[in-house]
Scaffold this motif. Structure first.
Motif, PDB file in Angstrom:
ATOM      1  N   LEU A 190     -59.343 -28.254  11.301  1.00 18.41           N
ATOM      2  CA  LEU A 190     -59.636 -26.948  10.714  1.00 18.41           C
ATOM      3  C   LEU A 190     -60.920 -26.365  11.280  1.00 18.41           C
ATOM      4  CD1 LEU A 190     -58.619 -27.619   7.005  1.00 18.41           C
ATOM      5  CD2 LEU A 190     -57.373 -26.262   8.696  1.00 18.41           C
ATOM      6  N   ASP A 191     -61.918 -27.221  11.516  1.00 19.42           N
ATOM      7  CA  ASP A 191     -63.166 -26.732  12.102  1.00 19.42           C
ATOM      8  C   ASP A 191     -62.916 -26.185  13.502  1.00 19.42           C
ATOM      9  OD1 ASP A 191     -64.629 -27.349   9.857  1.00 19.42           O
ATOM     10  OD2 ASP A 191     -65.443 -29.237  10.670  1.00 19.42           O
ATOM     11  N   GLY A 192     -62.080 -26.880  14.275  1.00 19.54           N
ATOM     12  CA  GLY A 192     -61.764 -26.419  15.622  1.00 19.54           C
ATOM     13  C   GLY A 192     -61.009 -25.099  15.604  1.00 19.54           C
ATOM     14  N   LEU A 193     -60.104 -24.946  14.661  1.00 19.91           N
ATOM     15  CA  LEU A 193     -59.367 -23.692  14.542  1.00 19.91           C
ATOM     16  C   LEU A 193     -60.305 -22.544  14.159  1.00 19.91           C
ATOM     17  CD1 LEU A 193     -56.165 -25.048  12.817  1.00 19.91           C
ATOM     18  CD2 LEU A 193     -56.258 -23.956  15.055  1.00 19.91           C
ATOM     19  N   GLN A 194     -61.297 -22.836  13.307  1.00 20.62           N
ATOM     20  CA  GLN A 194     -62.259 -21.796  12.950  1.00 20.62           C
ATOM     21  C   GLN A 194     -63.100 -21.399  14.160  1.00 20.62           C
ATOM     22  OE1 GLN A 194     -62.722 -20.159   9.674  1.00 20.62           O
ATOM     23  NE2 GLN A 194     -63.550 -18.854  11.306  1.00 20.62           N
ATOM     24  N   ARG A 195     -63.514 -22.392  14.956  1.00 31.06           N
ATOM     25  CA  ARG A 195     -64.273 -22.069  16.173  1.00 31.06           C
ATOM     26  C   ARG A 195     -63.433 -21.231  17.135  1.00 31.06           C
ATOM     27  NH1 ARG A 195     -66.223 -27.417  15.345  1.00 31.06           N
ATOM     28  NH2 ARG A 195     -64.577 -28.278  16.690  1.00 31.06           N
ATOM     29  N   THR A 196     -62.162 -21.571  17.236  1.00 28.19           N
ATOM     30  CA  THR A 196     -61.262 -20.813  18.115  1.00 28.19           C
ATOM     31  C   THR A 196     -61.118 -19.372  17.623  1.00 28.19           C
ATOM     32  OG1 THR A 196     -60.044 -22.820  18.693  1.00 28.19           O
ATOM     33  CG2 THR A 196     -58.924 -20.720  19.046  1.00 28.19           C
ATOM     34  N   ALA A 197     -60.948 -19.213  16.327  1.00 28.05           N
ATOM     35  CA  ALA A 197     -60.840 -17.871  15.758  1.00 28.05           C
ATOM     36  C   ALA A 197     -62.126 -17.086  15.999  1.00 28.05           C
ATOM     37  CB  ALA A 197     -60.535 -17.951  14.265  1.00 28.05           C
ATOM     38  N   ASP A 198     -63.273 -17.736  15.827  1.00 29.21           N
ATOM     39  CA  ASP A 198     -64.548 -17.056  16.042  1.00 29.21           C
ATOM     40  C   ASP A 198     -64.666 -16.589  17.495  1.00 29.21           C
ATOM     41  OD1 ASP A 198     -65.218 -17.538  13.404  1.00 29.21           O
ATOM     42  OD2 ASP A 198     -66.528 -19.252  13.844  1.00 29.21           O
ATOM     43  N   LEU A 199     -64.226 -17.433  18.425  1.00 31.88           N
ATOM     44  CA  LEU A 199     -64.269 -17.072  19.844  1.00 31.88           C
ATOM     45  C   LEU A 199     -63.387 -15.860  20.125  1.00 31.88           C
ATOM     46  CD1 LEU A 199     -65.062 -17.772  22.810  1.00 31.88           C
ATOM     47  CD2 LEU A 199     -63.013 -19.225  22.875  1.00 31.88           C
ATOM     48  N   LEU A 200     -62.145 -15.899  19.629  1.00 34.61           N
ATOM     49  CA  LEU A 200     -61.210 -14.792  19.870  1.00 34.61           C
ATOM     50  C   LEU A 200     -61.679 -13.516  19.177  1.00 34.61           C
ATOM     51  CD1 LEU A 200     -57.878 -16.788  19.472  1.00 34.61           C
ATOM     52  CD2 LEU A 200     -58.864 -15.938  21.605  1.00 34.61           C
ATOM     53  N   ASN A 201     -62.209 -13.665  17.968  1.00 35.04           N
ATOM     54  CA  ASN A 201     -62.713 -12.492  17.256  1.00 35.04           C
ATOM     55  C   ASN A 201     -63.912 -11.890  17.983  1.00 35.04           C
ATOM     56  OD1 ASN A 201     -60.744 -12.859  15.303  1.00 35.04           O
ATOM     57  ND2 ASN A 201     -62.092 -13.938  13.896  1.00 35.04           N
ATOM     58  N   GLY A 202     -64.721 -12.750  18.607  1.00 35.94           N
ATOM     59  CA  GLY A 202     -65.851 -12.250  19.385  1.00 35.94           C
ATOM     60  C   GLY A 202     -65.391 -11.465  20.603  1.00 35.94           C
ATOM     61  N   PHE A 203     -64.400 -11.994  21.307  1.00 35.48           N
ATOM     62  CA  PHE A 203     -63.815 -11.248  22.428  1.00 35.48           C
ATOM     63  C   PHE A 203     -63.264  -9.903  21.935  1.00 35.48           C
ATOM     64  CE2 PHE A 203     -62.829 -15.353  24.922  1.00 35.48           C
ATOM     65  CZ  PHE A 203     -63.893 -15.148  25.791  1.00 35.48           C
ATOM     66  N   ALA A 204     -62.616  -9.934  20.774  1.00 41.80           N
ATOM     67  CA  ALA A 204     -61.988  -8.722  20.248  1.00 41.80           C
ATOM     68  C   ALA A 204     -63.019  -7.650  19.923  1.00 41.80           C
ATOM     69  CB  ALA A 204     -61.161  -9.062  19.011  1.00 41.80           C
ATOM     70  N   ALA A 205     -64.175  -8.064  19.395  1.00 36.61           N
ATOM     71  CA  ALA A 205     -65.217  -7.096  19.069  1.00 36.61           C
ATOM     72  C   ALA A 205     -65.722  -6.400  20.327  1.00 36.61           C
ATOM     73  CB  ALA A 205     -66.357  -7.793  18.332  1.00 36.61           C
ATOM     74  N   LYS A 206     -65.909  -7.171  21.395  1.00 34.55           N
ATOM     75  CA  LYS A 206     -66.349  -6.574  22.669  1.00 34.55           C
ATOM     76  C   LYS A 206     -65.258  -5.671  23.244  1.00 34.55           C
ATOM     77  CE  LYS A 206     -69.339 -10.443  24.027  1.00 34.55           C
ATOM     78  NZ  LYS A 206     -69.549 -11.528  25.028  1.00 34.55           N
ATOM     79  N   ALA A 207     -64.007  -6.129  23.148  1.00 35.94           N
ATOM     80  CA  ALA A 207     -62.894  -5.356  23.707  1.00 35.94           C
ATOM     81  C   ALA A 207     -62.708  -4.037  22.970  1.00 35.94           C
ATOM     82  CB  ALA A 207     -61.608  -6.179  23.638  1.00 35.94           C
ATOM     83  N   ALA A 208     -62.926  -4.053  21.660  1.00 31.87           N
ATOM     84  CA  ALA A 208     -62.713  -2.848  20.860  1.00 31.87           C
ATOM     85  C   ALA A 208     -63.624  -1.716  21.296  1.00 31.87           C
ATOM     86  CB  ALA A 208     -62.932  -3.160  19.382  1.00 31.87           C
TER      87      ALA A 208
END
Length: 249
Positions: free
Chosen positions: A100-118
């Motif tokens: 679960l911790d790894g999945l949260q880190r993965t989500a944080d990474l993708l969400n970070g990319f998404a913020a820049k992309a937006a």
């Protein structure tokens, strides 16, 4: 089918490396009117000019380059090739999907990319393989858990073949993920790891049931490897899917 059938150009990576223009021309002659790029930073202006001349558009692009290139450069290239959908198809350690911790880190990474992309009017998506499907968390696949942690604007491109290899009931998975799924990679073969794929409709995958479970998602043909002539296989895949979608509609 809500959009023209697309094809992931990684399917023809060797042919593109040898003769990009000839390969894309041949795909257009087969009847493909959309493609999914795998490296938008490779001559984006020349790539776009060629496709424009062929009457072909870019449905989306993979953006593995975000891991080793400046994000601004990557997003500029995404816009130049003519799409606003950039998909992460790997680059994250498999182990991150087992906790679960790894999945949260993965989500944080993708969400970070998404913020820049937006900031550039671009949306980020994630493309699965089998290693996001095999881990289970109270009966849910790792991909399902990840989906619940992603920002609303982050979408999924579900590789239907690898989802089945990972042990999912793919139609049920697609129904569970619902509107989070914008695109499907449609491929066929024996349904096991390390074996070549076949033209769609020639293997063991129940493609009709899978497509019926996500009627609004973009269909994108991809064959990671193929034991037969690749141009024949992608032509057969297009013919099969076109006939199937006409029958479903």
């Amino acid at each position: 089918m809500t959009a023209p059938l697309s094809i992931q150009l990684y399917t023809l990576r060797d042919q593109i490396a040898a003769d990009r223009d000839g390969t894309l021309t041949r795909l257009a002659e087969i009847g493909y009117r959309q493609v999914e790029a795998y490296d938008p930073t490779a001559d984006p202006a020349g790539f776009r000019k060629l496709l424009d001349g062929l009457g072909v558009t870019v449905s989306s692009t993979h953006a593995y380059a975000l891991f080793d290139k400046d994000a601004g450069e990557v997003f500029d290239a995404v816009a130049t090739v003519g799409t606003d959908l950039a998909i992460i198809p790997g680059g994250i350690a498999h182990e991150e999907f087992t906790t679960l911790d790894g999945l949260q880190r993965t989500a944080d990474l993708l969400n970070g990319f998404a913020a820049k992309a937006a900031e550039r009017g671009i949306r980020i998506g994630y493309h699965n393989h089998w290693w996001e499907i095999e881990p289970r968390f109270e009966g849910r696949t790792g991909l399902e858990v990840l989906a619940g942690l992603l920002a609303p604007e982050v979408f999924l491109e579900v590789d239907t073949y690898w989802a089945q290899v990972g042990g999912a009931d793919v139609p049920e998975l697609l129904r569970t993920l619902g509107g989070k799924v914008l695109a499907l990679h449609v491929k066929d073969g024996p349904g096991v790891k390390d074996e070549p794929h076949t033209a769609v409709g020639k293997g063991a995958i129940d493609v009709p049931s899978i497509l019926a479970a996500a009627p609004e998602a973009q269909r994108i043909v991809e064959l990671d490897t193929c034991a037969t002539d690749i141009f024949e296989a992608v032509a057969e895949s297009r013919a099969y899917l076109t006939a199937l979608e006409e029958g479903l509609s």
